[in-house]
Design a protein around this motif. Structure first.
Motif, mmCIF file in Angstrom:
data_model
loop_
_atom_site.group_PDB
_atom_site.id
_atom_site.type_symbol
_atom_site.label_atom_id
_atom_site.label_comp_id
_atom_site.label_asym_id
_atom_site.label_seq_id
_atom_site.Cartn_x
_atom_site.Cartn_y
_atom_site.Cartn_z
ATOM 1 N N CYS A 92 0.833 -1.212 0.000
ATOM 2 C CA CYS A 92 0.000 0.000 0.000
ATOM 3 C C CYS A 92 0.860 1.251 0.000
ATOM 4 N N PHE A 93 1.938 1.258 0.788
ATOM 5 C CA PHE A 93 2.826 2.420 0.814
ATOM 6 C C PHE A 93 3.550 2.591 -0.521
ATOM 7 N N ALA A 94 3.966 1.477 -1.130
ATOM 8 C CA ALA A 94 4.644 1.551 -2.420
ATOM 9 C C ALA A 94 3.701 2.093 -3.493
ATOM 10 N N ILE A 95 2.464 1.629 -3.495
ATOM 11 C CA ILE A 95 1.486 2.116 -4.481
ATOM 12 C C ILE A 95 1.207 3.597 -4.260
ATOM 13 N N PHE A 96 1.114 4.002 -2.975
ATOM 14 C CA PHE A 96 0.897 5.419 -2.662
ATOM 15 C C PHE A 96 2.011 6.270 -3.266
ATOM 16 N N ASN A 97 3.259 5.810 -3.140
ATOM 17 C CA ASN A 97 4.387 6.564 -3.690
ATOM 18 C C ASN A 97 4.421 6.514 -5.212
ATOM 19 N N LEU A 98 4.020 5.387 -5.807
ATOM 20 C CA LEU A 98 4.015 5.283 -7.268
ATOM 21 C C LEU A 98 2.946 6.175 -7.892
ATOM 22 N N ILE A 99 1.775 6.220 -7.272
ATOM 23 C CA ILE A 99 0.697 7.057 -7.814
ATOM 24 C C ILE A 99 1.046 8.528 -7.650
#
Length: 68
Positions: A12-19
């Motif tokens: 979830c944190f990785a997706i938050f940073n990617l978006i």
């Protein structure tokens, strides 16, 4: 089960940073904020379940008298 919940929080944190976040022309901030509390919840639950599993393992070893 805890092996899949903890990494789900990190995901979830990785997706938050990617978006990422953006500010539109009206000054409104757009970001996937919902991923942050879900990520923290999953990390907390993964850690809690891992701790419970470890405690159960220790208790069961003491009850059976096994030292291995």
């Amino acid at each position: 089960m805890s092996q899949s919940i903890g990494p789900g929080g990190i995901t979830c944190f990785a997706i938050f940073n990617l978006i990422g976040s953006s500010v539109d022309e009206k000054g409104m901030l757009h970001e996937p904020f919902g991923l942050l509390p879900i990520g923290f919840l999953l990390l907390f639950l993964g850690g809690l379940l891992s701790l419970v599993a470890l405690l159960r393992l220790i208790i069961n070893k003491r009850r059976t008298g096994s030292n291995a």
